[in-house]
Design an enzyme around this catalytic site. Structure first.
Site, PDB file in Angstrom:
ATOM      1  CE  LYS A  66      -4.100  -2.085   2.062  1.00  0.00           C
ATOM      2  NZ  LYS A  66      -5.176  -1.984   3.045  1.00  0.00           N
ATOM      3  CG  ASP A 102      -8.118   0.266   3.551  1.00  0.00           C
ATOM      4  OD1 ASP A 102      -8.804  -0.586   2.957  1.00  0.00           O
ATOM      5  OD2 ASP A 102      -6.880   0.278   3.512  1.00  0.00           O
TER       6      ASP A 102
END
Ligand code: ATR
Length: 278
Positions: A66, A102
């Protein structure tokens, strides 16, 4: 063919293909496919930059890439910029753009499963200071949480989190202070791997947490973690972590395929059945 992938290392365990291929079928998206793409840390940035040449119009990015994806891309949305982490890549007119859904997934799950809960109702206590905690802390601040308390085994990581995200009203608490960090809170969330199958449980004492407070966990194997069971038995409303996984997938699918998909009970059952089979 519109191909999208999830990039990770390892990535075989990812449930993203199950979720997105279910939606591709449900919404009758023609010539579309979602696959796993195992990319080793070595050269991951180059691979991500070259996503289009591998035939992909977009991607999800999972552990451990990420932050690498953030650094590899030139364009980001505001949330990815703040978190310096990317979990969703879309093709725009100007090229690849890194986004982060997220925190959106976390809040959308709570709105879905505990519609009466409001972030503005009181302080939020977060256990953990890793990548998931960052996304959740930023999202809770954006959703109106008046104060955020970060409880972490390593307090310096919690301090770094608060500094990096520039959280306006936040406190660091050691594990020894964890029980007190729950005083007058309206939410307690576990963002660590504690409680996952094979790991020890979160043992924070919930006595000082108001009974009106919501307790949630990002761990979803098992669906009811030791923390959630204790919280439920103590009379708290609880929300499991599976919905965060499902909801974080929504904005990516919409960006790639032009349809905003729904998180339904049927999808939840499909993922649960897949988990039971493994
Ligand atoms: P992620 O990016 O998935 O959130 P991470 O960056 O590895 O994962 O962060 C894991 C979090 O779980 C950290 O807050 C970690 O605490 P430290 O910062 O002290 O390492 C926490 N964690 C993991 N195992 C733990 C344990 N046994 N007890 C307490 N905290 C733990």
């Amino acid at each position: 063919m519109r191909k999208v992938c999830v990039i990770g290392w390892p990535v075989a365990h990812s449930r993203s293909p199950l979720i997105h291929n279910y939606w591709i079928e449900t919404y009758g998206i023609a010539d579309a496919e979602y696959v796993t793409f195992a990319v080793s840390p070595d050269g991951a940035g180059d691979t991500i930059r070259a996503l289009r040449s591998f035939g992909f119009i977009g991607a999800n990015v999972t552990v451990p890439h990420k932050e690498t994806a953030f650094a590899a891309l030139d364009r980001h949305d505001a949330v990815a910029k703040r978190l310096k982490a990317v979990n969703t890549i879309v093709t725009t007119a100007k090229g690849l753009e890194g986004r982060n859904t997220d925190g959106y997934g976390f809040i959308a799950n709570l709105k879905d499963r505990a519609p009466l809960w409001k972030a503005s109702a009181g302080p939020a206590a977060i256990l953990g200071a890793g990548g998931a905690a960052r996304a959740i802390a930023a999202a809770l601040e954006d959703a109106g949480a008046p104060e955020i308390r970060i409880v972490n085994r390593t307090p310096s990581r919690a301090e770094a989190l608060i500094r990096d995200l520039d959280l306006k009203s936040a406190k660091v608490c050691s594990m020894a202070e964890a029980a007190r960090a729950l005083e007058n809170a309206s939410l307690f969330v576990n963002t660590t791997t504690l409680g996952m199958k094979g790991e020890s449980d979160v043992i924070v004492d919930l006595d000082l947490l108001p009974k009106s407070a919501l307790v949630t966990d990002i761990v979803y194997t098992p669906l009811e973690t030791g923390l959630l069971r204790r919280a439920r038995e103590a009379g708290h409303e609880v929300v499991d972590g599976l919905g965060m996984l499902l909801h974080q997938a929504v904005p990516g699918f919409e960006a790639w395929f032009g349809v905003r998909p729904e998180v339904t009970g049927k999808l939840r059952k499909l993922v649960l059945a897949d988990m039971a089979g493994k």
